[in-house]
Structure formats: C-alpha cells, structure tokens
Design a protein around this motif. Structure first.
Motif, PDB file in Angstrom:
ATOM      1  N   PRO A  57      67.769 -74.913 -34.529  1.00 55.51           N
ATOM      2  CA  PRO A  57      68.723 -75.541 -33.599  1.00 55.51           C
ATOM      3  C   PRO A  57      70.078 -75.779 -34.265  1.00 55.51           C
ATOM      4  O   PRO A  57      70.196 -75.834 -35.483  1.00 55.51           O
ATOM      5  N   MET A  58      71.065 -75.938 -33.446  1.00 52.77           N
ATOM      6  CA  MET A  58      72.431 -76.152 -33.915  1.00 52.77           C
ATOM      7  C   MET A  58      72.517 -77.486 -34.669  1.00 52.77           C
ATOM      8  O   MET A  58      71.933 -78.480 -34.229  1.00 52.77           O
ATOM      9  N   SER A 112      76.871 -79.970 -22.099  1.00 54.63           N
ATOM     10  CA  SER A 112      75.954 -78.930 -22.572  1.00 54.63           C
ATOM     11  C   SER A 112      75.642 -79.090 -24.058  1.00 54.63           C
ATOM     12  O   SER A 112      74.505 -78.889 -24.483  1.00 54.63           O
ATOM     13  N   GLN A 144      69.611 -67.360 -33.075  1.00 55.95           N
ATOM     14  CA  GLN A 144      69.564 -68.401 -34.091  1.00 55.95           C
ATOM     15  C   GLN A 144      68.104 -68.735 -34.378  1.00 55.95           C
ATOM     16  O   GLN A 144      67.269 -68.729 -33.481  1.00 55.95           O
ATOM     17  N   ILE A 203      67.388 -77.390 -28.374  1.00 55.14           N
ATOM     18  CA  ILE A 203      67.374 -76.014 -27.886  1.00 55.14           C
ATOM     19  C   ILE A 203      67.940 -75.096 -28.962  1.00 55.14           C
ATOM     20  O   ILE A 203      68.973 -75.377 -29.566  1.00 55.14           O
ATOM     21  N   THR A 204      67.249 -74.011 -29.203  1.00 56.44           N
ATOM     22  CA  THR A 204      67.723 -73.009 -30.154  1.00 56.44           C
ATOM     23  C   THR A 204      68.517 -71.970 -29.379  1.00 56.44           C
ATOM     24  O   THR A 204      68.020 -71.386 -28.413  1.00 56.44           O
ATOM     25  N   LEU A 205      69.730 -71.742 -29.799  1.00 58.62           N
ATOM     26  CA  LEU A 205      70.589 -70.777 -29.127  1.00 58.62           C
ATOM     27  C   LEU A 205      70.133 -69.360 -29.436  1.00 58.62           C
ATOM     28  O   LEU A 205      69.453 -69.121 -30.445  1.00 58.62           O
ATOM     29  N   PRO A 206      70.494 -68.395 -28.594  1.00 56.59           N
ATOM     30  CA  PRO A 206      70.099 -67.003 -28.848  1.00 56.59           C
ATOM     31  C   PRO A 206      70.600 -66.519 -30.212  1.00 56.59           C
ATOM     32  O   PRO A 206      71.691 -66.878 -30.653  1.00 56.59           O
ATOM     33  N   GLY A 266      77.752 -79.623 -33.132  1.00 59.51           N
ATOM     34  CA  GLY A 266      77.780 -79.901 -31.696  1.00 59.51           C
ATOM     35  C   GLY A 266      78.799 -80.964 -31.332  1.00 59.51           C
ATOM     36  O   GLY A 266      79.518 -80.842 -30.350  1.00 59.51           O
ATOM     37  N   ILE A 294      71.934 -79.607 -25.578  1.00 65.64           N
ATOM     38  CA  ILE A 294      71.426 -78.701 -26.616  1.00 65.64           C
ATOM     39  C   ILE A 294      70.963 -79.496 -27.834  1.00 65.64           C
ATOM     40  O   ILE A 294      69.901 -79.225 -28.406  1.00 65.64           O
ATOM     41  N   ASP A 295      71.727 -80.495 -28.209  1.00 63.15           N
ATOM     42  CA  ASP A 295      71.373 -81.303 -29.370  1.00 63.15           C
ATOM     43  C   ASP A 295      70.165 -82.192 -29.094  1.00 63.15           C
ATOM     44  O   ASP A 295      69.225 -82.246 -29.885  1.00 63.15           O
TER      45      ASP A 295
END
Length: 156
Positions: A76-77, A59, A73, A68-71, A82, A63-64
C-alpha cells in the motif's frame, strides 16, 4: 496517527465541493445558467477543475484507511505520500478558485446573493467595456478648448 491529518482536509474538501455545487444549483434555479456561461465561460470549467481536485483528498484518505494497493504496486501507499498528495491537490483546488472564493457561501441564502453579485459584476464589466469602446472611437468635442483654458490659467 498520520491518518488523522486527513480530517481537516476532508472538511475543507467537503465545504468546497458542496459550495461549488450549491452555487451552480442556485444559478440554474434562478435562470442565470445561460447568462453565466455566455459572459464567463471559464467560470464553470474552473469550478469543475476545482471540484475534481477537491475529490483527491477523499480518495487518498480512503486508499490509506482501507489499505488499498494501487495497480502495479506490491505494498500500500505510504501514509505520508498520501497526505502530501492530498494536501497538494487541495492547495491546487484553492489556487484554481483564488479569485472566486468570495462567491462560495455557507448557506443557500448567501449563495443566492452570491449568484446575483456575480451576475451584477459581469453586467457592470460588460457595460463598462461597451462604454469604453463607444468613447474610444469618438473624439472629445471640447478637448482643445479645455486644454486652452488650463494653459491660460497656468500662464497667469
């Protein structure tokens, strides 16, 4: 460039997940699921926990790589975060399986053998505990005589 660090972690995660799944499929097909759940109830729980922890690097990589931008935020991370989270969860997965990594095999034949070794080890442990309980409640008959023989040999 840091995104490629995920690749070895993904390989290890895939191996852990596939091996855990294969072990329990073999145990079920050989008819040992009830015996394993009765004699070692924490075995399945630890395997589930290890599999969930092994899914985190997958995951994190998605995401990286997909950005994907997390809720809650706005950006992006960071990739380094990550990678650290993925490595930590993979390390935790291996730590959960620290004494049981020998039963995770790379082939179906090895997995079947591993299931049989696990069942045999649990049966040996149970019979040893039963034997110890039986001998702990009975007094040895010749203990005093043996002690006298040893003392008389020491006196000579």
């Amino acid at each position: 460039m840091i995104s490629y660090v995920y690749l070895p972690m993904l390989v290890l995660s895939a191996f852990l997940i596939i091996s855990i799944r294969r072990f329990w499929i073999c145990a079920d097909s050989m008819g040992f699921m009830r015996e394993l759940s009765r004699r070692a109830p924490m075995l399945l729980k630890r395997d589930i926990m290890a599999a969930v922890l092994a899914l985190v690097p997958i995951s994190m990589a998605l995401i990286d790589w997909l950005g994907i931008t997390l809720p809650r935020q706005s950006v992006p991370m960071p990739p380094l975060l990550g990678v650290i989270l993925a490595a930590g969860s993979l390390g935790a997965s291996v730590a959960v399986l620290h004494n049981t990594l020998d039963r995770l095999a790379g082939s179906w034949a090895g997995t079947r053998e591993s299931v049989l070794r696990t069942i045999a080890a649990l049966q040996i442990i149970e019979s040893t505990e039963l034997g110890y309980r039986a001998h702990a409640h009975t007094k040895p008959i010749h203990a005093e005589r043996t002690l006298n023989v040893i003392q008389s040999k020491d006196e000579k």
